[in-house]
Scaffold this motif. Sequence first.
Motif, PDB file in Angstrom:
ATOM      1  N   TRP A   1     -47.963  71.804 -31.613  1.00 45.78           N
ATOM      2  CA  TRP A   1     -48.545  70.687 -30.870  1.00 45.78           C
ATOM      3  C   TRP A   1     -49.717  70.114 -31.655  1.00 45.78           C
ATOM      4  CZ3 TRP A   1     -53.357  69.505 -28.924  1.00 45.78           C
ATOM      5  CH2 TRP A   1     -53.397  68.405 -28.057  1.00 45.78           C
TER       6      TRP A   1
ATOM      7  N   ALA B   1     -55.725  65.046 -34.687  1.00 47.80           N
ATOM      8  CA  ALA B   1     -55.666  64.244 -33.463  1.00 47.80           C
ATOM      9  C   ALA B   1     -56.690  64.754 -32.460  1.00 47.80           C
ATOM     10  CB  ALA B   1     -54.266  64.319 -32.857  1.00 47.80           C
TER      11      ALA B   1
ATOM     12  N   VAL C   1     -49.668  74.491 -24.345  1.00 48.04           N
ATOM     13  CA  VAL C   1     -48.943  73.437 -25.040  1.00 48.04           C
ATOM     14  C   VAL C   1     -47.574  73.951 -25.433  1.00 48.04           C
ATOM     15  CG1 VAL C   1     -50.987  72.278 -25.966  1.00 48.04           C
ATOM     16  CG2 VAL C   1     -49.892  74.111 -27.296  1.00 48.04           C
TER      17      VAL C   1
ATOM     18  N   GLY D   1     -52.774  60.152 -31.076  1.00 47.52           N
ATOM     19  CA  GLY D   1     -52.190  61.487 -30.982  1.00 47.52           C
ATOM     20  C   GLY D   1     -51.501  61.932 -32.258  1.00 47.52           C
TER      21      GLY D   1
ATOM     22  N   GLU E   1     -45.185  65.393 -27.684  1.00 41.98           N
ATOM     23  CA  GLU E   1     -45.111  64.865 -26.320  1.00 41.98           C
ATOM     24  C   GLU E   1     -44.113  63.710 -26.195  1.00 41.98           C
ATOM     25  OE1 GLU E   1     -48.789  64.652 -24.133  1.00 41.98           O
ATOM     26  OE2 GLU E   1     -49.582  66.432 -25.131  1.00 41.98           O
TER      27      GLU E   1
ATOM     28  N   VAL F   1     -41.063  63.160 -23.515  1.00 48.45           N
ATOM     29  CA  VAL F   1     -40.936  61.944 -22.694  1.00 48.45           C
ATOM     30  C   VAL F   1     -39.588  61.270 -22.907  1.00 48.45           C
ATOM     31  CG1 VAL F   1     -41.838  59.604 -22.361  1.00 48.45           C
ATOM     32  CG2 VAL F   1     -43.428  61.547 -22.506  1.00 48.45           C
TER      33      VAL F   1
ATOM     34  N   VAL G   1     -56.645  63.995 -29.086  1.00 49.40           N
ATOM     35  CA  VAL G   1     -56.177  63.950 -27.699  1.00 49.40           C
ATOM     36  C   VAL G   1     -56.125  65.351 -27.115  1.00 49.40           C
ATOM     37  CG1 VAL G   1     -54.824  61.841 -28.003  1.00 49.40           C
ATOM     38  CG2 VAL G   1     -53.772  64.068 -28.475  1.00 49.40           C
ATOM     39  N   ALA G   2     -56.121  65.408 -25.786  1.00 52.93           N
ATOM     40  CA  ALA G   2     -55.957  66.695 -25.091  1.00 52.93           C
ATOM     41  C   ALA G   2     -54.493  66.861 -24.707  1.00 52.93           C
ATOM     42  CB  ALA G   2     -56.844  66.724 -23.841  1.00 52.93           C
ATOM     43  N   PRO G   3     -54.063  68.112 -24.521  1.00 57.93           N
ATOM     44  CA  PRO G   3     -52.675  68.327 -24.103  1.00 57.93           C
ATOM     45  C   PRO G   3     -52.340  67.507 -22.861  1.00 57.93           C
ATOM     46  CG  PRO G   3     -53.664  70.416 -24.718  1.00 57.93           C
ATOM     47  CD  PRO G   3     -54.779  69.399 -24.745  1.00 57.93           C
ATOM     48  N   GLY G   4     -51.251  66.776 -22.902  1.00 58.69           N
ATOM     49  CA  GLY G   4     -50.813  65.979 -21.764  1.00 58.69           C
ATOM     50  C   GLY G   4     -51.258  64.533 -21.791  1.00 58.69           C
ATOM     51  N   ASP G   5     -52.220  64.205 -22.635  1.00 60.05           N
ATOM     52  CA  ASP G   5     -52.727  62.822 -22.675  1.00 60.05           C
ATOM     53  C   ASP G   5     -51.623  61.818 -22.983  1.00 60.05           C
ATOM     54  OD1 ASP G   5     -55.254  63.692 -22.173  1.00 60.05           O
ATOM     55  OD2 ASP G   5     -56.110  63.155 -24.134  1.00 60.05           O
ATOM     56  N   ILE G   6     -50.835  62.117 -23.988  1.00 62.81           N
ATOM     57  CA  ILE G   6     -49.791  61.168 -24.414  1.00 62.81           C
ATOM     58  C   ILE G   6     -48.741  61.047 -23.306  1.00 62.81           C
ATOM     59  CG2 ILE G   6     -48.037  60.684 -26.172  1.00 62.81           C
ATOM     60  CD1 ILE G   6     -50.631  60.798 -27.542  1.00 62.81           C
ATOM     61  N   THR G   7     -48.321  62.197 -22.804  1.00 62.13           N
ATOM     62  CA  THR G   7     -47.300  62.194 -21.755  1.00 62.13           C
ATOM     63  C   THR G   7     -47.728  61.346 -20.572  1.00 62.13           C
ATOM     64  OG1 THR G   7     -46.634  64.398 -22.451  1.00 62.13           O
ATOM     65  CG2 THR G   7     -45.914  63.692 -20.256  1.00 62.13           C
TER      66      THR G   7
ATOM     67  N   TRP H   1     -36.366  60.568 -20.374  1.00 57.40           N
ATOM     68  CA  TRP H   1     -35.715  59.267 -20.128  1.00 57.40           C
ATOM     69  C   TRP H   1     -34.208  59.381 -20.269  1.00 57.40           C
ATOM     70  CZ3 TRP H   1     -38.729  55.024 -23.408  1.00 57.40           C
ATOM     71  CH2 TRP H   1     -40.061  54.963 -22.963  1.00 57.40           C
TER      72      TRP H   1
ATOM     73  N   LYS I   1     -32.416  61.408 -17.519  1.00 51.31           N
ATOM     74  CA  LYS I   1     -32.232  60.666 -16.262  1.00 51.31           C
ATOM     75  C   LYS I   1     -31.156  59.607 -16.398  1.00 51.31           C
ATOM     76  CE  LYS I   1     -37.068  61.076 -15.005  1.00 51.31           C
ATOM     77  NZ  LYS I   1     -38.234  60.289 -14.576  1.00 51.31           N
TER      78      LYS I   1
ATOM     79  N   LEU J   1     -49.803  56.177 -29.120  1.00 53.05           N
ATOM     80  CA  LEU J   1     -49.348  57.270 -30.001  1.00 53.05           C
ATOM     81  C   LEU J   1     -50.297  57.548 -31.159  1.00 53.05           C
ATOM     82  CD1 LEU J   1     -45.489  56.636 -30.199  1.00 53.05           C
ATOM     83  CD2 LEU J   1     -46.762  58.078 -28.608  1.00 53.05           C
TER      84      LEU J   1
ATOM     85  N   PRO K   1     -49.471  66.085 -31.813  1.00 49.56           N
ATOM     86  CA  PRO K   1     -49.431  65.886 -30.359  1.00 49.56           C
ATOM     87  C   PRO K   1     -48.510  64.738 -29.947  1.00 49.56           C
ATOM     88  CG  PRO K   1     -51.690  66.216 -31.098  1.00 49.56           C
ATOM     89  CD  PRO K   1     -50.845  66.091 -32.332  1.00 49.56           C
ATOM     90  N   ALA K   2     -48.574  63.614 -30.654  1.00 46.08           N
ATOM     91  CA  ALA K   2     -47.768  62.464 -30.269  1.00 46.08           C
ATOM     92  C   ALA K   2     -46.280  62.764 -30.460  1.00 46.08           C
ATOM     93  CB  ALA K   2     -48.168  61.232 -31.083  1.00 46.08           C
TER      94      ALA K   2
ATOM     95  N   LEU L   1     -47.504  57.518 -20.818  1.00 47.66           N
ATOM     96  CA  LEU L   1     -46.183  56.901 -20.971  1.00 47.66           C
ATOM     97  C   LEU L   1     -45.422  56.950 -19.650  1.00 47.66           C
ATOM     98  CD1 LEU L   1     -45.287  58.486 -24.424  1.00 47.66           C
ATOM     99  CD2 LEU L   1     -45.709  56.051 -24.006  1.00 47.66           C
ATOM    100  N   PRO L   2     -44.558  55.952 -19.394  1.00 43.80           N
ATOM    101  CA  PRO L   2     -43.803  55.962 -18.137  1.00 43.80           C
ATOM    102  C   PRO L   2     -42.785  57.101 -18.117  1.00 43.80           C
ATOM    103  CG  PRO L   2     -43.098  54.149 -19.545  1.00 43.80           C
ATOM    104  CD  PRO L   2     -44.271  54.773 -20.215  1.00 43.80           C
ATOM    105  N   ALA L   3     -42.401  57.494 -16.906  1.00 38.72           N
ATOM    106  CA  ALA L   3     -41.472  58.614 -16.748  1.00 38.72           C
ATOM    107  C   ALA L   3     -40.019  58.186 -16.890  1.00 38.72           C
ATOM    108  CB  ALA L   3     -41.698  59.282 -15.392  1.00 38.72           C
TER     109      ALA L   3
END
Lengths: 484, 484
Positions: A115, B41, A344, B77, A123, A127, B43-49, A131, A134, B74, A119-120, B52-54
């Motif tokens: 991670w 990077a 992570v 991250g 994650e 994501v 960012v913190a874990p989960g920031d990018i997720t 998508w 679904k 991005l 990170p980008a 972004l839309p689900a």
Amino acid sequence: MTNDPSRVGDMDPEEFRRQAHRLTDWIADYLAESGKYPVLARVAPGDITSALPADAPSHGEPFETIFADFEKILLPGITHWNHPAFFAYFAITGSAPGVLAEYLSAALNVQAMLWRTSPAATELEGVTLGWLRKLLGLPSAFEGVIYDTASISTLHALAAARERTVPSVRQLGLTGRDALPRLRVYCSDQTHSSIDKAVILLGLGQESLRKIPTDAEFRMRPDALAAAIAEDRSAGWLPLAVVATVGTTSSTSVDPVPQIAKLCARESIWLHVDAAYAGVAAMVPGHEWILEGAGEADSMVVNPHKWMFTPFDLSVLYCRHMNIIRAAFALTPEYLKTIEAAPVRNLMDTGIQLGRRFRALKLWMVMRHFGADGLRARLSEHMRLAQTFATWVDRSSDFERLAPVPFSVVCFRARAASPEDADRLNERVLEAVNSTGEMFISHTRLNGRYALRLAIGNLQTTEAHIARAWDLLREHTSRLRGAD
Amino acid sequence: MTNDPSRVGDMDPEEFRRQAHRLTDWIADYLAESGKYPVLARVAPGDITSALPADAPSHGEPFETIFADFEKILLPGITHWNHPAFFAYFAITGSAPGVLAEYLSAALNVQAMLWRTSPAATELEGVTLGWLRKLLGLPSAFEGVIYDTASISTLHALAAARERTVPSVRQLGLTGRDALPRLRVYCSDQTHSSIDKAVILLGLGQESLRKIPTDAEFRMRPDALAAAIAEDRSAGWLPLAVVATVGTTSSTSVDPVPQIAKLCARESIWLHVDAAYAGVAAMVPGHEWILEGAGEADSMVVNPHKWMFTPFDLSVLYCRHMNIIRAAFALTPEYLKTIEAAPVRNLMDTGIQLGRRFRALKLWMVMRHFGADGLRARLSEHMRLAQTFATWVDRSSDFERLAPVPFSVVCFRARAASPEDADRLNERVLEAVNSTGEMFISHTRLNGRYALRLAIGNLQTTEAHIARAWDLLREHTSRLRGAD
């Protein structure tokens, strides 16, 4: 010269900018006009090798010189997979947004093992695979991971099945253990060769792979599978996994996954679904049925680099028990230990490859650029083109169709007096149409007979391309018949 | 709008041209100024997720919108592997000619499974690996093949060793066979974790991997290896392979390959040399010794994506018995059978992955653009920078060096009153310097103690970057000492 490659450092930045703009124009022309090249390379074996020097140059060369050699020496040896008349194997597309993403990914050169190192990338993988999951109607229990190829995705699925059935395998292995029975994997006689390679690599041996007969439409027979499992159990084999296929390589047949899933649940056998090519079609309204039962599977592979316009390589494994893959392979040496503010996901834990490219970027750009509706429209259009071609075949007295067309591949052949004559004729038709440079198809065998395969999957393929292919097929078939 | 992604077909050609030129300027700026970004990077874990839309968008979006989100969401991250102050793990470069090659490769989207599907990719792979082989002074009996990662290269080497020792493994596997003894693989206690993962996957189990102790400079002890083999043989184990490392991951130590090779020849054990990182340095005059004995090995891996300026991924396996890898894995289903005018090499026969990218293109462009002399000059410069940094460490009373520096990696730490204090202090120093955003180093453990690792491998790294790193290390060490 602004760019002296023998100094230290990278290419001069302004030289890069100039060369990259020139290359951009070349690529823009190529993507717009790839159809002007002979789709199948026309070089003879050894031509490229003999045109290149046997040693690396001592001194660095300007990029112009290198690119001129690409055009002169390599380009004639390219088989154009990104060509609208590439109809062989599974036809694919390196789409424009995907090409841009790969360009950016190469410049960033991110290595997504941890991670922290990405990170980008880490994650965005989660994501985008959410998508896609679904869109395909798969359950949220399916966690996804990106690998390079379906061969590697399926290898991990079967490694997980081995881990679940023989939990001591990680530590003790499979040899020198009297108590361990022979393990068995089941697939149909139409299943892809990557399953054979996986069982070899895993130390199970090809004998462990039992191929189940198929019905008249090339679908695995659940009754034959049940009988094989029962027979094996009473002979002392331990069933490990079943691989069902949604879209087989030869004829794109769809195994009856709901029945197979029920059987696997009852027998406690890992079910892996190979939907590498056809799985994406489940997002098209009216085609949800093709992944029916796949949600009950333990794992499933789908390849956006096959029929979702993503440049090669990007294969997705969905797995209901990613913890088992982690149990099989997670292993963190000191030099890779990191401490983060929250738990992570480290992608290196889900596989044998430590190094991972930033592949999610191209999947994200492709999905956003086309959108769900745009992807559906394109998949539908490819299926419409395949149906159109199938109709032409069906209406012709000179040709016959050899399998149903559930997706974008048509299996057919020119008729002849005997099956043997048909085999010989169609082999010659294949070589003849492919050597025109105007189209490229491949073949298979169905019920032992030689079959031509026309596969549609390139975004630039239009009805004009398949009409031209049909003309060429008829023209060369007539000519070859007349010559006999 | 000139580009309506909801229609069928790819992005409009002129829209692609416009977007690709814009992206080219962005990438040219990035390659010139990657040093302006925080290397690690923030960012913190989960920031990018969470940004972004689900769900995938229903409708396609213009490329501008997507790229704006890349920059906004991005980019923060991204850990910048292509940054001149990336000193962690093994520092790498996605060089300018390599980036251009990847861009072109994505547009061509060639899949190099068969010669027919990729004559230029297949033959260029042979040519460039011949160039590299000669630059490294390896024998012509070494045939090369490109894989994605060293994990996969080593996996194939050990699969070949298994195939040679147990030729029935392909058909019968390893289970349920009373006669088969436990198999043993040897490596040093400094060897990379990919060896562990390979023996797990191959069904040998981690117990099969015997780790041989190393000397004071972290090199495998040949006497200890000989004793282990003798002990194992008398206990009924069957020795399968030895993995020697040229440039270990922790300290870049070099195992005594000539002695190990003699031992393996005498004992008829497959010798695989892991030179993934350091092997390329053998092309530098005065450094030929590092691959001494490797020419006697059965196989060797070297990764141009590590220290030869080639964008990730590109790993090379050289093997003296590629026929054994083919015997293990070659398998041609009907739909992949081709007839050519002369015997050809089909790359799918040398591995488990059917699909293969056109990776040789970037290796070719990198080798031609820099030339052999240019590659040597750059490798020499990185080794000079590492020696310079090592000298600073050696001259400082506050720091100590923890291993020899044969290549471009320095292992060192801040001194403290006790080893335990030093561990705690250096962990905090690592976090402190990395959170400045100005540099990124990683750590390891040597003789059980926490060690900082500074690795040089980016083409844009200059003496100013390592001087700044040294300043930051001293400054934060003093501060953290004062705070205690």
